[in-house]
Design a protein around this motif. Structure first.
Motif, PDB file in Angstrom:
ATOM      1  N   LYS A   1     -16.472  -0.087   0.461  1.00 35.49           N
ATOM      2  CA  LYS A   1     -15.000   0.366   1.085  1.00 35.49           C
ATOM      3  C   LYS A   1     -15.214   1.248   2.161  1.00 35.49           C
ATOM      4  O   LYS A   1     -15.987   2.238   2.023  1.00 35.49           O
ATOM      5  CB  LYS A   1     -14.202   0.577  -0.126  1.00 35.49           C
ATOM      6  N   PRO A   2     -14.363   1.155   3.400  1.00 35.43           N
ATOM      7  CA  PRO A   2     -13.565   0.296   3.655  1.00 35.43           C
ATOM      8  C   PRO A   2     -14.342  -0.960   4.045  1.00 35.43           C
ATOM      9  O   PRO A   2     -15.061  -0.837   4.906  1.00 35.43           O
ATOM     10  CB  PRO A   2     -12.854   0.848   4.580  1.00 35.43           C
ATOM     11  N   PHE A   3     -13.956  -2.120   3.750  1.00 40.33           N
ATOM     12  CA  PHE A   3     -14.295  -3.458   4.456  1.00 40.33           C
ATOM     13  C   PHE A   3     -13.146  -3.956   4.954  1.00 40.33           C
ATOM     14  O   PHE A   3     -12.079  -4.020   4.377  1.00 40.33           O
ATOM     15  CB  PHE A   3     -14.851  -4.057   3.279  1.00 40.33           C
TER      16      PHE A   3
ATOM     17  N   SER B   1      -2.424  -3.123  -3.611  1.00 41.16           N
ATOM     18  CA  SER B   1      -2.661  -3.646  -2.154  1.00 41.16           C
ATOM     19  C   SER B   1      -4.010  -4.094  -1.991  1.00 41.16           C
ATOM     20  O   SER B   1      -4.269  -5.089  -1.270  1.00 41.16           O
ATOM     21  CB  SER B   1      -2.432  -2.407  -1.250  1.00 41.16           C
ATOM     22  N   MET B   2      -5.139  -3.554  -2.517  1.00 36.64           N
ATOM     23  CA  MET B   2      -6.465  -3.925  -2.493  1.00 36.64           C
ATOM     24  C   MET B   2      -6.657  -5.122  -3.205  1.00 36.64           C
ATOM     25  O   MET B   2      -7.175  -6.168  -2.494  1.00 36.64           O
ATOM     26  CB  MET B   2      -7.321  -2.930  -3.006  1.00 36.64           C
TER      27      MET B   2
ATOM     28  N   HIS C   1     -10.026  11.770   2.054  1.00 37.06           N
ATOM     29  CA  HIS C   1     -11.403  11.854   1.835  1.00 37.06           C
ATOM     30  C   HIS C   1     -11.663  13.286   1.412  1.00 37.06           C
ATOM     31  O   HIS C   1     -12.672  13.571   0.255  1.00 37.06           O
ATOM     32  CB  HIS C   1     -12.242  11.544   2.937  1.00 37.06           C
TER      33      HIS C   1
ATOM     34  N   HIS D   1      -8.415   8.394  -4.964  1.00 41.18           N
ATOM     35  CA  HIS D   1      -9.569   7.548  -4.669  1.00 41.18           C
ATOM     36  C   HIS D   1      -8.821   6.060  -4.009  1.00 41.18           C
ATOM     37  O   HIS D   1      -9.233   5.571  -3.004  1.00 41.18           O
ATOM     38  CB  HIS D   1     -10.335   7.407  -5.800  1.00 41.18           C
ATOM     39  N   SER D   2      -7.764   5.838  -4.888  1.00 39.93           N
ATOM     40  CA  SER D   2      -7.174   4.595  -4.222  1.00 39.93           C
ATOM     41  C   SER D   2      -6.367   4.598  -3.014  1.00 39.93           C
ATOM     42  O   SER D   2      -6.479   3.784  -2.288  1.00 39.93           O
ATOM     43  CB  SER D   2      -6.080   3.994  -5.706  1.00 39.93           C
TER      44      SER D   2
ATOM     45  N   ALA E   1      -8.097   3.530   4.209  1.00 33.44           N
ATOM     46  CA  ALA E   1      -9.278   3.049   5.032  1.00 33.44           C
ATOM     47  C   ALA E   1      -9.393   1.622   5.490  1.00 33.44           C
ATOM     48  O   ALA E   1      -9.552   1.260   6.400  1.00 33.44           O
ATOM     49  CB  ALA E   1     -10.610   3.692   4.415  1.00 33.44           C
ATOM     50  N   THR E   2      -9.133   0.854   4.315  1.00 35.23           N
ATOM     51  CA  THR E   2      -9.158  -0.545   4.470  1.00 35.23           C
ATOM     52  C   THR E   2      -7.875  -1.047   5.519  1.00 35.23           C
ATOM     53  O   THR E   2      -8.195  -1.912   6.320  1.00 35.23           O
ATOM     54  CB  THR E   2      -8.974  -1.233   3.077  1.00 35.23           C
ATOM     55  N   PHE E   3      -6.821  -0.335   5.333  1.00 28.17           N
ATOM     56  CA  PHE E   3      -5.760  -0.974   6.010  1.00 28.17           C
ATOM     57  C   PHE E   3      -5.512  -0.252   7.630  1.00 28.17           C
ATOM     58  O   PHE E   3      -4.537  -0.459   8.165  1.00 28.17           O
ATOM     59  CB  PHE E   3      -4.194  -0.909   5.156  1.00 28.17           C
TER      60      PHE E   3
ATOM     61  N   LYS F   1      -7.170   6.782  -0.702  1.00 28.78           N
ATOM     62  CA  LYS F   1      -8.272   6.919   0.335  1.00 28.78           C
ATOM     63  C   LYS F   1      -8.736   5.177   0.715  1.00 28.78           C
ATOM     64  O   LYS F   1      -8.801   4.848   1.732  1.00 28.78           O
ATOM     65  CB  LYS F   1      -9.241   7.650  -0.109  1.00 28.78           C
ATOM     66  N   GLY F   2      -9.006   4.660  -0.666  1.00 29.58           N
ATOM     67  CA  GLY F   2      -9.651   3.138  -0.245  1.00 29.58           C
ATOM     68  C   GLY F   2      -8.678   2.452   0.423  1.00 29.58           C
ATOM     69  O   GLY F   2      -9.030   1.633   1.376  1.00 29.58           O
ATOM     70  N   GLY F   3      -7.400   2.571   0.118  1.00 28.27           N
ATOM     71  CA  GLY F   3      -6.532   1.516   0.836  1.00 28.27           C
ATOM     72  C   GLY F   3      -6.229   1.936   2.241  1.00 28.27           C
ATOM     73  O   GLY F   3      -6.191   1.291   3.072  1.00 28.27           O
TER      74      GLY F   3
ATOM     75  N   PHE G   1       0.866  -1.340   0.031  1.00 30.28           N
ATOM     76  CA  PHE G   1      -0.075   0.130  -0.151  1.00 30.28           C
ATOM     77  C   PHE G   1       0.817   1.394   0.057  1.00 30.28           C
ATOM     78  O   PHE G   1       0.584   2.204  -0.778  1.00 30.28           O
ATOM     79  CB  PHE G   1      -0.948   0.208   1.221  1.00 30.28           C
TER      80      PHE G   1
ATOM     81  N   MET H   1      -5.040  -8.011  -1.020  1.00 30.95           N
ATOM     82  CA  MET H   1      -5.883  -8.538   0.200  1.00 30.95           C
ATOM     83  C   MET H   1      -7.032  -8.936  -0.241  1.00 30.95           C
ATOM     84  O   MET H   1      -7.531 -10.238   0.602  1.00 30.95           O
ATOM     85  CB  MET H   1      -6.270  -6.885   0.882  1.00 30.95           C
TER      86      MET H   1
ATOM     87  N   SER I   1      -5.565  -1.053  -7.906  1.00 27.62           N
ATOM     88  CA  SER I   1      -4.635  -0.856  -6.588  1.00 27.62           C
ATOM     89  C   SER I   1      -4.081  -2.290  -6.298  1.00 27.62           C
ATOM     90  O   SER I   1      -4.969  -3.270  -5.738  1.00 27.62           O
ATOM     91  CB  SER I   1      -5.316  -0.263  -5.677  1.00 27.62           C
TER      92      SER I   1
END
Lengths: 670, 120
Positions: B104-106, B12-13, A67, A48-49, A55-57, A51-53, A12, B16, B10
């Motif tokens: 997301k996020p999940f 990393s996503m 955001h 966007h990527s 938040a997920t990690f 942010k998504g990453g 990430f 995962m 992405s």
């Protein structure tokens, strides 16, 4: 299932840094008056990527910040907001901040929190200014005062529900996980047989769920289809309590989120930049292919080796095999080297930003042109060349380019141009930094050099020689020491850095037209084009790039100074000669200059002669570090292993000259 | 073993999602954009496709529309990865033929719960 999210952190971070680089370069490319939709889209996607990453990690600070960025970019993308120069500045500042934040996460360091707060406020303010900014819709239902112990659900499936991959059976299965479910089918809507479409759904159901679950939980099951199906929910308050244990907590949503990896649990990574390298699969495939060939050759040689006797036929095969082996080894070496090769765009990428910022600071209009960005060079060289290049580009901007007014006065376009160009030439990579500015002021440089005593008062120098003066330690012509350059630690340091990479730097300049700096570097630090020389029984390697010429010197051209120092006259110059055998204490055949060969080499732009017995082959040698394997030796930069297995030392010209006690050839000559 | 195609630009996503699903015993193929995914999906049949929305070359919505038009994917569950702010995207996705979405996020558990929801 227990999955440790921190294992994805490194990927990430790497992709975020790449994403930020993309954002930055696209932002700099952007034409604010008429932005390309695809450019904005690319910038948006990068934000966007990240942010998504994040938040997920579990990197909340990064996620919260991106955001805001994402919202802003989304509005610009949708045409709700017009892109302005202020946006670009803000976004660039945000890129810098995010870089700092990610760096801090990677290295367990700190980032500029004040700056973060400040930027966050600016972004929030900007977003709040516009009423059109979407407010988050929350379809929050008032919490039921009393939890019902079941739900009556009427579910009329949309006719196309199957066509989007939804299956009522699966939804019922999901409800069954929550409690006891009673399903009653109603098929009254089935069309007559000839109108029947097997892919459509004509059914509806009466469902009774006995479970202590909230409406939200039930609705969630039908979330994907609620728009196209008719669904009615009725709470059940039954007298006899269904004694089912509330299974509600089985649903995934109520489970606590995976614990966010905090800074401490992020795998430590020292020196993040150099630790990993991305290699295209193509290059790896090539390697695998080569290794396959090697295995075949090895098998072939092995077969010959097992024969009791080697006849002429086997001999031929053996020779063929060895030739193949040599060719494959060479290819393999090349392929392995290829892995370390990166396009120079990695170094070039930072310049659009740098040039923009410095140009603004100096009120100069400047355009940066990049050429040959795909030219590849060794990662180590690449990393080490960036700082000198930054310095040179700053110099060009600060000293080279004129102000718009001056340029207009001289009939030049107001906007100056700085060009970075890279290309391969022979075994080297050449990097050129060109500007169309004022060129070097030779009179000023000469005056300065005289003042500093670097040049004698009545000594006349060619323009070229004057240009070389700027590489002298302690030389700076800047009238005022500015923040950007001109601290007098400039060009000599640049030059030394480039020499340490076995490279060279040249400067040419035309008054009023501009300057060009040419840097030549070896493609890799691991291999060196070397000239083998013999001194007595010893073989040394001299880097080919530092050799001008080699010659025999007639006794008439040898002059002797006091203290035993000897000079040779070469055309118009007097060069000091280092007797290498004396310095290294070897027993040589050529003890006097007239008996041997003098190799004229470059020592920081001064020519020096090295006396050797004999020149041998020129070849590429693989450099082994002496510090790693033995210990540092003055005058020697490394070692290599020759074809016969012996070790040859690689001469470090500057070190050798120091060792010989020659500080500066010119001083002796004068 | 159920086959799942995971599409995300992405890394990393993608890792995962891929890692989570593989650990749960699914056969996972990864693709980095819609175009790549479409090609992979045509060469091999999948029981489920999970796709990000914002991607270069071909975005997730276009991918879903294209997949849904293929006979082999007429009834296949197609899930998209959206963000909480992507209300319009959900509608757009549904119109294109998406089965549903994962917001997301999940975390891995949420991902698996959703996958089980469509694969049974």
């Amino acid at each position: 299932m227990d999955i440790d999210l921190s294992q994805f952190s490194q990927v990430f971070f790497e992709e975020s840094i790449e994403g930020l680089a993309v954002m930055e370069s696209e932002l700099l490319k952007l034409d604010i008056a008429a932005p390309e939709p695809e450019t904005i889209n690319t910038i948006f996607r990068a934000a966007h990527s990240i942010k998504g990453g994040s938040a997920t990690f579990g990197f909340t600070s990064v996620a919260n910040f991106t955001h805001l960025l994402e919202t802003l970019l989304d509005q610009i993308r949708d045409g709700q907001r017009q892109m302005t120069a202020e946006h670009v500045d803000l976004l660039l500042a945000s890129v810098d901040l995010l870089r700092g934040m990610i760096d801090a996460l990677m290295n367990k360091g700190d980032y500029d929190n004040d700056k973060a707060q400040q930027l966050q406020q600016r972004l929030s303010k900007l977003l709040a200014e516009d009423a059109k900014s979407p407010t988050k819709q929350v379809d929050a239902l008032p919490p039921a005062e009393e939890q019902p112990n079941g739900w009556q659900i009427e579910f009329v499936a949309g006719v196309d529900i199957l066509r989007c991959g939804n299956d009522p059976q699966l939804m019922f299965a999901e409800l069954r996980e929550k409690g006891e479910l009673d399903v009653r089918l109603q098929a009254s809507q089935l069309p007559p047989w000839h109108d029947f479409d097997p892919e459509s759904c004509y059914l509806s159901w009466q469902l009774t769920l006995h479970a202590n679950v909230s409406l939200d939980e039930v609705k969630e099951v039908f979330e994907w289809v609620e728009d196209e199906c008719q669904i009615r929910y009725q709470p059940l308050f039954e007298a006899e309590p269904t004694t089912e244990a509330p299974i509600a907590e089985d649903t995934a949503v109520d489970k606590p989120l995976v614990k966010a990896p905090d800074l401490k649990s992020v795998p430590q990574n020292k020196g993040n930049e150099s630790s990993s390298i991305r290699v295209s699969t193509e290059k790896i495939d090539m390697l695998i292919n080569m290794v396959g060939e090697l295995v075949i050759t090895q098998a072939m040689l092995g077969q010959i080796g097992r024969q009791d006797e080697i006849g002429p036929e086997s001999m031929l095969l053996l020779q063929q095999g060895l030739e193949q082996l040599a060719s494959h080894t060479r290819d393999l070496q090349e392929s392995v080297m290829q892995i370390r090769m990166l396009p120079i765009s990695f170094a070039f990428n930072r310049f659009p930003r740098l040039v923009r910022d410095i140009g603004q600071q100096l009120n100069k209009k400047v355009e940066l042109e990049l050429k040959g960005e795909d030219t590849e060079l060794d990662k180590t060289v690449l990393e080490k060349i960036v700082d000198p290049m930054v310095h040179l580009v700053r110099n060009s901007l600060d000293h080279g380019l004129e102000s718009p007014e001056t340029r207009r006065k001289f009939g030049k376009a107001e906007t100056g141009t700085i060009t970075l160009n890279a290309f391969h030439q022979g075994g080297n990579i050449v990097i050129e930094i060109t500007d169309d500015g004022a060129g070097l002021n030779t009179a000023k440089i000469l005056a300065k050099a005289r003042e500093k005593g670097l040049v004698g008062a009545d000594e006349e120098l060619s323009d070229e020689a004057i240009h070389q003066l700027i590489f002298k330690p302690g030389f700076s012509t800047a009238d005022a020491v500015s923040d950007l350059s001109g601290r007098g630690v400039g060009m000599d340091v640049v030059k030394r850095n480039i020499h340490e990479l076995n490279g060279s730097i040249e400067l040419s300049s035309q008054p009023g037209k501009g300057s060009r700096i040419t840097i030549r570097l070896p493609l890799t630090l691991a291999i060196l084009d070397g000239q083998l020389v013999r001194i007595g029984r010893h073989i040394y390697v001299v880097p080919l790039v530092s050799i001008y010429e080699s010659l025999q010197v007639a006794p008439s051209r040898i002059n002797r100074l006091g203290e035993g120092q000897e000079l040779i006259r070469l055309r118009d110059e007097y060069l000091p000669v280092v007797k290498v055998h004396q310095v290294f204490n070897h027993d040589a055949e050529a003890r006097e200059i007239k008996d041997g060969l003098v190799m004229v080499v470059d020592n920081s732009n001064e020519k020096v002669g090295l006396l050797v017995d004999e020149l041998l082959a020129q070849q590429q040698v693989v450099i082994k570090s002496l510090e790693d394997n033995y210990t540092r030796i003055p005058g020697i930069s490394g070692a290599t292993i020759l074809g016969d297995g012996t070790v040859a030392l690689i001469i470090d010209v500057a070190g050798l000259v120091n060792l010989a006690g020659l500080r500066n050839g010119k001083e002796h000559a004068a | 073993m159920k086959k799942i195609l995971a599409v995300d630009d992405s890394a990393s996503m993608r890792q995962m999602v891929g890692f989570t699903l593989k650990t749960a015993g699914f056969d996972v193929t990864e693709a980095t954009n819609g175009d790549e995914a479409l090609k992979v999906a045509q060469s091999k049949n999948f029981d489920l496709v999970i796709s990000d929305v914002n991607m270069p070359v071909m975005d997730g919505i276009t991918l879903i529309r294209n997949l849904r038009n293929l006979p082999a994917y007429k009834f296949t569950p197609l899930l998209m990865l959206t963000t909480e702010s992507g209300g319009d995207k959900k509608q757009e996705g549904r119109a294109a033929g998406a089965t549903g979405w994962i917001v997301k996020p999940f975390n891995p558990e949420q991902l698996l719960a959703t996958v089980r929801k469509v694969l049974g």
